[in-house]
Scaffold this active site. Structure first.
Site, short mmCIF file in Angstrom:
data_model
loop_
_atom_site.label_atom_id
_atom_site.label_comp_id
_atom_site.label_asym_id
_atom_site.label_seq_id
_atom_site.Cartn_x
_atom_site.Cartn_y
_atom_site.Cartn_z
N ASP A 79 0.84 -1.21 0.00
CA ASP A 79 0.00 0.00 0.00
C ASP A 79 0.86 1.25 0.00
O ASP A 79 1.09 1.83 1.04
CB ASP A 79 -0.93 -0.05 1.22
CG ASP A 79 -1.95 1.07 1.23
OD1 ASP A 79 -2.15 1.72 0.19
OD2 ASP A 79 -2.55 1.31 2.29
N GLU A 110 -2.71 10.26 -0.06
CA GLU A 110 -3.96 9.47 -0.12
C GLU A 110 -4.42 9.04 1.26
O GLU A 110 -5.61 8.94 1.53
CB GLU A 110 -3.76 8.23 -1.01
CG GLU A 110 -5.05 7.46 -1.33
CD GLU A 110 -5.43 6.40 -0.30
OE1 GLU A 110 -6.59 5.98 -0.29
OE2 GLU A 110 -4.57 5.99 0.51
N GLU A 111 -3.43 8.78 2.13
CA GLU A 111 -3.78 8.23 3.46
C GLU A 111 -4.31 9.31 4.40
O GLU A 111 -4.76 9.00 5.49
CB GLU A 111 -2.55 7.55 4.09
CG GLU A 111 -1.95 6.42 3.27
CD GLU A 111 -2.81 5.16 3.26
OE1 GLU A 111 -3.91 5.17 3.85
OE2 GLU A 111 -2.37 4.17 2.66
ZN LIG Z 1 -3.43 2.81 -0.39
#
Ligand SMILES: [Zn+2]
Length: 327
Positions: A79, A110-111
């Site tokens: 990820d 994104e996180e």
């Molecule tokens: Zn991700």
């Protein structure tokens, strides 16, 4: 890439590495400052009608790279540095095969709030398909659930616990509301399955011998229909008994299908809703979301190698595919 720590907010070194590598591979590279010292990387080969996209940031804490015969371990391995690596190798095979008009888009953040995707959505493009890379166990996602984060705040009136009739317990009020919410029947979708609810935080009260003057709960719904429908249901259950605040929301996403791939529905959210100007979305990646964000994050070398061919074949097929009807 795992050795270049890139916890959300600190993506610059990895972006620099990717920009250099992609320029060396023959792509035209553009760095877009999504925020101070937080560059997105957009690499083009021709004028892209398809982009492969993922995110450069990871969750904390940093976990060092190590490997064995079967797996690569470390923060970001699945990820989403594994998907990024597979996308880059796919791009190299496409360039070798003289295929043009595709791109790679790697965004920050994104996180934590999707600041990178929001900025990237402003980049002018004539892209028709966006292949987003997140760990889907190498299945083509049919869609991803949305999310709705809800804070419930109940207020009461403090009193000595020996004289409860003199007060009003915010905790009792909140517990009643929560048990009604747990018993409620939430919307379902043929494609995405059931709405789910998690009570992830609960705070309140002062001491055992005081009637609680305040109490609050934090809930997360995974959403399969419109968030507006869910909000109406929550509000009609809660009524005026406590305050309802929505602290985060994200609509569910319905992604494109493609014959020849195993499919799945995923419950996690992605940058896809924020990348709406990049064409119709697909979601595919090696690795498992169940390993993501854990101390033992890993990716299978076999799956990683397989994803290179999968991404390359998706790009080829999507470039040849006639423009889709507007959604
Ligand atoms: Zn991700």
């Amino acid at each position: 890439m795992i050795e270049i720590e890139s916890i959300s907010g600190n993506e610059k070194a990895l972006a620099g590495f990717l920009a250099d590598y992609l320029a060396g591979a023959g792509l035209t590279v553009q760095l877009q400052q999504a925020a101070e010292r937080r560059p997105n990387v957009y690499a083009r080969h021709g004028d892209p009608t398809v982009v492969l996209s993922s995110h450069t940031d990871t969750v904390p804490p940093y976990v060092e790279f190590h490997e064995d015969g079967e797996y690569i371990y470390g923060r970001g391995s699945c990820d989403a540095k594994g998907p990024i690596a597979a996308m880059i190798k796919a791009a190299e095979t496409l360039i070798e095969a003289n295929i043009t008009d595709f791109g790679l888009l790697f965004v920050v953040g994104e996180e934590a709030g999707s600041v990178g995707a929001r900025a990237a959505n402003e980049i002018p493009n004539r892209c028709r398909y966006l292949v987003n890379g997140e760990p889907t166990e190498s299945k083509l996602a049919l869609g991803s659930k949305g999310a709705l984060k809800v804070a419930l705040k109940a207020t009461g009136r403090a009193a000595h616990s020996a004289y409860p009739e003199m007060g009003e317990s915010a905790i009792n009020k909140l517990l009643d509301i929560l048990s009604e919410l747990r018993a409620a029947v939430w919307p379902t979708s043929d494609r995405l399955g059931a709405t789910t609810m998690n009570i992830g935080g609960l705070r309140g009260g002062v001491a055992a011998n005081v009637i609680a003057p305040q109490a609050e709960a934090e809930l997360m719904f995974r959403v399969v229909t419109r968030t507006s429908e869910l909000k109406r249901m929550i509000e009609s259950t809660v009524g005026v008994r406590c305050q309802v605040q929505y602290t985060f929301e994200c609509e569910p996403v319905f992604t494109e299908e493609m014959p020849g791939f195993d499919t799945a529905v995923v419950a996690f959210t992605t940058d896809i809703p924020m990348l709406s100007n990049w064409g119709r979305p697909l979601l595919f990646g090696p690795g498992s979301i169940l390993d993501a964000h854990t101390a033992n994050e890993k990716i299978s070398k076999f799956e990683l190698a397989h994803a290179v061919g999968a991404y390359a074949s998706m790009v080829k097929r999507l470039i040849e595919k006639p423009p889709a009807e507007p959604a």
